[in-house]
Design a protein around this motif. Sequence first.
Motif, short mmCIF file in Angstrom:
data_model
loop_
_atom_site.label_atom_id
_atom_site.label_comp_id
_atom_site.label_asym_id
_atom_site.label_seq_id
_atom_site.Cartn_x
_atom_site.Cartn_y
_atom_site.Cartn_z
N GLU A 152 -88.36 4.13 19.12
CA GLU A 152 -89.57 4.91 19.36
C GLU A 152 -90.43 4.15 20.37
N ALA A 153 -90.92 4.85 21.37
CA ALA A 153 -91.77 4.19 22.37
C ALA A 153 -93.04 3.68 21.70
N PHE A 154 -93.34 2.41 21.94
CA PHE A 154 -94.51 1.81 21.31
C PHE A 154 -95.80 2.35 21.91
N THR B 276 -90.12 0.34 19.51
CA THR B 276 -90.04 -0.02 18.09
C THR B 276 -88.64 0.37 17.60
N THR B 277 -88.02 -0.51 16.84
CA THR B 277 -86.65 -0.28 16.38
C THR B 277 -86.64 0.15 14.92
N GLN B 278 -85.71 1.04 14.56
CA GLN B 278 -85.59 1.48 13.17
C GLN B 278 -85.01 0.37 12.30
N GLY C 83 -94.96 -11.84 19.49
CA GLY C 83 -95.82 -12.21 18.36
C GLY C 83 -95.42 -11.55 17.06
N LYS C 84 -96.37 -10.88 16.42
CA LYS C 84 -96.12 -10.27 15.11
C LYS C 84 -95.14 -9.11 15.18
N PHE C 85 -94.82 -8.65 16.40
CA PHE C 85 -93.87 -7.54 16.57
C PHE C 85 -92.46 -8.02 16.86
N LYS C 86 -92.23 -9.31 16.74
CA LYS C 86 -90.94 -9.91 17.10
C LYS C 86 -89.77 -9.26 16.36
N GLU C 87 -89.96 -8.95 15.09
CA GLU C 87 -88.85 -8.45 14.29
C GLU C 87 -88.72 -6.93 14.27
#
Length: 358
Positions: free
Chosen positions: A288-290, A305-307, A329-333
């Motif tokens: 999904e496009a962030f 963003t990955t499922q 950062g916090k979006f690494k995973e």
Amino acid sequence: MPQTYFTPGPAELYPTFYKHLQTAMDEQIGSISHRSQRFRDLYKFADEQLRTLLTIPATHGIFFTGSASEVWERMLLNCVEFESFHLVNGSFSQKFYDYANALHKHALVFEKPFGEGFDAAEIQVPEYAEVVCLAHNETSSGVQMKTSEIHKLKRKYPKKLFCVDMVSSAPYPDLDFSIIDSAFFSVQKAFGMPAGLGVWIASEACLTKAERLQKNDSLTIGAHHTLPTLWKHYKTFETPATPNVLFIYLLGKIAEDFNRIGIDTIRKQTEEKAKMIYKFIDNSDAFEAFVKQERHRSQTVVVATTQKPSAEVIAGAKAANMVVGSGYGKFKESQIRIANFPATSADQVAALLEQLTN
């Protein structure tokens, strides 16, 4: 089999880099003196190629630093007496703001959540702000501010100095340097080189401000690479201290390659590849496009963003000899970042998207 890097920096090396590096080794560029005519010639050549590529007028100097991050400090010390104003919507625009605070400037901020962009109409620049600091492309979140919006804002506040971070987008943005006072980038992203060189473009208006501040005994504009010192040496295409001579040579050569292709072609190719990537993401159940607003989506660093955990997506791509960036950062995973720089072709992008469907 070599890997293809879609990471947002360091990134894929530009295809001609290897040839230029070999020539530099053969000509022993790494050993020449920065006070020699040979160096003056290659600085002048890089300057000419960048001027052509980015349409930089004679009112602006082009200076070399150790990194783009160094320019945050140089700009704030040399051009801010009291107050700076920052548009913050990601980690790197935040760091520019943090530098201002660290240097004890009165830093004001207009902040948007990670992943959201700015439009000129919503921005009110404080009355006493001397420099407006903004990112054309926020590397961490994949948000881009249209150059037309940057220009619109500058025309609304013509007396303010504007400094534009285009670290992960140059040479893509068509900034109008007849009104934009300063911009900067580093070479390890869209210019397809290893890290180790920053490029600072600054106007005579910035120099005038720095010279005025230099006369104030209660202020410092720095002890190293001040704008007046850089400019003094720049007049003869020299530098205050020994620079990264090898990379200045290589940057000039790659900028020449870009000019042979033509900046309009490079911009068009960038937009076509970005369209491919966003179309794939928008039609995918796995991504999904962030950045939700299409007008704010970066053309050079696409964030999705990955499922499933991003590490699995990255590992799958790596098994196919393709390297994509993790979220910042916090979006690494939970996110991946896909660089869309000139070094990767439409065919390579298509191959990556094919792999990401698996």
